[in-house]
Motif scaffolding. Structure first.
Motif, PDB file in Angstrom:
ATOM      1  N   VAL A  76      80.416  10.190  -3.432  1.00  0.00           N
ATOM      2  CA  VAL A  76      79.728   8.902  -2.973  1.00  0.00           C
ATOM      3  C   VAL A  76      79.442   8.960  -1.514  1.00  0.00           C
ATOM      4  N   TYR A  77      78.697   7.993  -1.008  1.00  0.00           N
ATOM      5  CA  TYR A  77      78.198   8.148   0.291  1.00  0.00           C
ATOM      6  C   TYR A  77      78.664   6.765   1.105  1.00  0.00           C
ATOM      7  N   LEU A  78      78.984   6.992   2.495  1.00  0.00           N
ATOM      8  CA  LEU A  78      79.372   5.633   3.086  1.00  0.00           C
ATOM      9  C   LEU A  78      78.797   5.902   4.323  1.00  0.00           C
ATOM     10  N   ASP A  79      78.405   4.478   4.968  1.00  0.00           N
ATOM     11  CA  ASP A  79      77.633   4.499   6.256  1.00  0.00           C
ATOM     12  C   ASP A  79      78.749   4.943   7.094  1.00  0.00           C
ATOM     13  N   SER A  80      78.267   5.919   7.958  1.00  0.00           N
ATOM     14  CA  SER A  80      79.121   6.486   9.072  1.00  0.00           C
ATOM     15  C   SER A  80      79.745   5.321   9.820  1.00  0.00           C
ATOM     16  N   GLN A  81      79.200   4.342  10.086  1.00  0.00           N
ATOM     17  CA  GLN A  81      79.912   3.035  10.916  1.00  0.00           C
ATOM     18  C   GLN A  81      81.066   2.525  10.236  1.00  0.00           C
ATOM     19  N   ASP A  82      81.258   2.934   8.958  1.00  0.00           N
ATOM     20  CA  ASP A  82      82.337   2.388   8.232  1.00  0.00           C
ATOM     21  C   ASP A  82      83.431   3.272   8.099  1.00  0.00           C
ATOM     22  N   LYS A  85      89.142   4.899  12.897  1.00  0.00           N
ATOM     23  CA  LYS A  85      89.465   6.012  13.853  1.00  0.00           C
ATOM     24  C   LYS A  85      90.464   7.046  13.051  1.00  0.00           C
ATOM     25  N   ASN A  86      91.107   6.680  11.973  1.00  0.00           N
ATOM     26  CA  ASN A  86      91.885   7.637  11.319  1.00  0.00           C
ATOM     27  C   ASN A  86      91.096   8.435  10.123  1.00  0.00           C
ATOM     28  N   PHE A  87      89.607   8.365  10.269  1.00  0.00           N
ATOM     29  CA  PHE A  87      88.760   8.977   9.248  1.00  0.00           C
ATOM     30  C   PHE A  87      88.818   8.603   7.972  1.00  0.00           C
ATOM     31  N   LEU A  88      89.210   7.294   7.711  1.00  0.00           N
ATOM     32  CA  LEU A  88      89.253   6.948   6.258  1.00  0.00           C
ATOM     33  C   LEU A  88      88.248   5.679   6.188  1.00  0.00           C
ATOM     34  N   PRO A  89      87.505   5.335   5.016  1.00  0.00           N
ATOM     35  CA  PRO A  89      86.689   4.350   4.949  1.00  0.00           C
ATOM     36  C   PRO A  89      87.620   2.976   5.300  1.00  0.00           C
ATOM     37  N   LEU A  90      86.843   2.041   5.970  1.00  0.00           N
ATOM     38  CA  LEU A  90      87.382   0.882   6.206  1.00  0.00           C
ATOM     39  C   LEU A  90      87.064  -0.138   5.022  1.00  0.00           C
ATOM     40  N   PRO A  91      88.306  -0.681   4.809  1.00  0.00           N
ATOM     41  CA  PRO A  91      88.562  -1.767   3.907  1.00  0.00           C
ATOM     42  C   PRO A  91      87.333  -2.590   3.907  1.00  0.00           C
ATOM     43  N   GLY A  92      86.464  -3.046   2.789  1.00  0.00           N
ATOM     44  CA  GLY A  92      85.666  -3.608   2.595  1.00  0.00           C
ATOM     45  C   GLY A  92      84.132  -3.105   2.809  1.00  0.00           C
ATOM     46  N   SER A  93      84.101  -1.798   3.174  1.00  0.00           N
ATOM     47  CA  SER A  93      82.963  -1.077   3.050  1.00  0.00           C
ATOM     48  C   SER A  93      82.344  -0.644   1.853  1.00  0.00           C
ATOM     49  N   ARG A  94      81.138  -0.282   1.639  1.00  0.00           N
ATOM     50  CA  ARG A  94      80.474   0.059   0.278  1.00  0.00           C
ATOM     51  C   ARG A  94      80.516   1.565  -0.048  1.00  0.00           C
ATOM     52  N   TYR A  95      80.890   2.050  -1.102  1.00  0.00           N
ATOM     53  CA  TYR A  95      80.777   3.309  -1.478  1.00  0.00           C
ATOM     54  C   TYR A  95      79.324   3.460  -2.163  1.00  0.00           C
ATOM     55  N   LEU A  96      78.385   4.034  -1.707  1.00  0.00           N
ATOM     56  CA  LEU A  96      77.089   4.225  -2.151  1.00  0.00           C
ATOM     57  C   LEU A  96      76.937   5.454  -3.051  1.00  0.00           C
ATOM     58  N   LEU A  97      76.116   5.357  -4.331  1.00  0.00           N
ATOM     59  CA  LEU A  97      75.821   6.347  -4.957  1.00  0.00           C
ATOM     60  C   LEU A  97      74.859   7.494  -4.345  1.00  0.00           C
ATOM     61  N   SER A  98      73.813   6.972  -3.335  1.00  0.00           N
ATOM     62  CA  SER A  98      72.977   8.031  -2.714  1.00  0.00           C
ATOM     63  C   SER A  98      73.022   7.547  -1.275  1.00  0.00           C
ATOM     64  N   PRO A  99      72.479   8.456  -0.510  1.00  0.00           N
ATOM     65  CA  PRO A  99      72.718   8.026   1.115  1.00  0.00           C
ATOM     66  C   PRO A  99      71.550   7.271   1.371  1.00  0.00           C
ATOM     67  N   ARG A 100      71.377   6.181   0.938  1.00  0.00           N
ATOM     68  CA  ARG A 100      70.367   4.801   1.205  1.00  0.00           C
ATOM     69  C   ARG A 100      71.175   3.568   1.206  1.00  0.00           C
ATOM     70  N   SER A 101      70.667   2.759   2.262  1.00  0.00           N
ATOM     71  CA  SER A 101      71.462   1.661   2.448  1.00  0.00           C
ATOM     72  C   SER A 101      71.216   0.649   1.303  1.00  0.00           C
ATOM     73  N   ASP A 102      70.128   0.892   0.645  1.00  0.00           N
ATOM     74  CA  ASP A 102      69.898  -0.084  -0.685  1.00  0.00           C
ATOM     75  C   ASP A 102      70.132   0.671  -1.842  1.00  0.00           C
ATOM     76  N   ILE A 108      83.926  -1.323  -3.653  1.00  0.00           N
ATOM     77  CA  ILE A 108      84.251  -1.711  -2.271  1.00  0.00           C
ATOM     78  C   ILE A 108      85.510  -0.976  -1.744  1.00  0.00           C
ATOM     79  N   ALA A 109      85.526  -0.383  -0.518  1.00  0.00           N
ATOM     80  CA  ALA A 109      86.605   0.352  -0.360  1.00  0.00           C
ATOM     81  C   ALA A 109      87.851  -0.564  -0.082  1.00  0.00           C
ATOM     82  N   ARG A 123      74.179   9.401   9.885  1.00  0.00           N
ATOM     83  CA  ARG A 123      73.960   8.148   9.169  1.00  0.00           C
ATOM     84  C   ARG A 123      74.769   7.877   7.999  1.00  0.00           C
ATOM     85  N   PHE A 124      74.851   8.874   7.259  1.00  0.00           N
ATOM     86  CA  PHE A 124      75.974   8.829   6.136  1.00  0.00           C
ATOM     87  C   PHE A 124      77.056   9.899   5.958  1.00  0.00           C
TER      88      PHE A 124
END
Length: 248
Positions: A76-82, A85-102, A108-109, A123-124
């Protein structure tokens, strides 16, 4: 003799081949939405392995589909801002099926996810995720949801009476004459209706006192006291009235 022996063998091999084909068709596609054109997120070896889930809140059940819990590994893909600091997905962020915001959201993480960064992009980020997600599979054993025809008659559910005392109950409504068909089915010539012309109860006025003629109450809004019984022949109730009082 050889030809006689070979023929049954060929039939047996064809049967086995057909059985293999049948077993191969048992695998079930798991999709992100109850739509045959939505993204496939995995496969089940057979329908018997499906773990049933509830339909999401505010989601209309889709005929011929079943929600399930599906465990698997996903790219999956994750917005880089999500990325924390521990290089883990932030809880509540979105796992996307492609590198697009839509893009479609797989899940949900949470803190319980097994997520590993495969590659980092400005970006992703590409994530290898192991978790349990909600998916949908075809299930033709689910009967289709019946749809009422535009002119279908609406079933009237009688309103529940209000308890006034231990000796009786009261109903409020408009007293009207029942139609010939209704009186034939129920055995009563009068009924109480609400403002939407829905039947509340049929009325048995045989126990009313003679202080005021019963006909004076017809086509008026009133409160009726008495006992209530179920009608066995139709889905309704009858009020055996003991007192009537007109509403102002």
């Amino acid at each position: 003799m050889k030809a006689v022996i070979i023929l049954p063998i060929l039939v047996l091999l064809a049967t086995l081949a057909g059985g293999v084909s049948t077993f191969a068709q048992e695998s079930i596609n798991v999709r992100i939405r109850p739509d045959p054109n939505s993204t496939q997120i995995g496969k089940l070896p057979s329908l018997s392995l499906a773990v049933n889930a509830e339909w999401p809140k505010n989601t209309e059940p889709a005929s011929g589909w079943r929600p399930i819990y599906y465990r698997g590994e996903f790219l999956v893909y994750l917005d880089s801002q999500d990325i924390g600091k521990n290089f883990l997905p932030l809880p509540g962020s979105r796992y996307l099926l492609s590198p697009r915001s839509d893009a479609d959201i797989l899940a949900i993480a949470t803190d319980l996810d097994k997520a590993e960064i495969v590659s980092i992009d400005p970006r992703f980020c590409h994530i290898n995720l192991e978790t349990i997600v909600l998916g949908y599979i075809r299930d033709y054993s689910v009967p289709p949801t019946p749809k009422l025809k535009p002119n279908a008659a609406r079933t009237v559910v009688p309103k529940q009476p209000k308890i006034v005392s231990d000796s009786g109950q009261s109903l409020e409504g408009i007293l009207v004459s029942a139609s010939y068909l209704e009186s034939t089915r129920s055995g009563y010539k009068f009924k109480l209706i609400n403002s939407d012309n829905e039947t509340i109860a049929y009325v048995d006025h045989s126990k009313l006192p003679d202080a005021e003629p019963f006909t004076n109450f017809v086509n008026t809004r009133l409160t009726a006291w008495g006992t209530i019984d179920d009608l066995e022949n139709i889905d309704s109730i009858v009020l055996r009235a003991k007192m009537l009082k007109k509403k102002n």
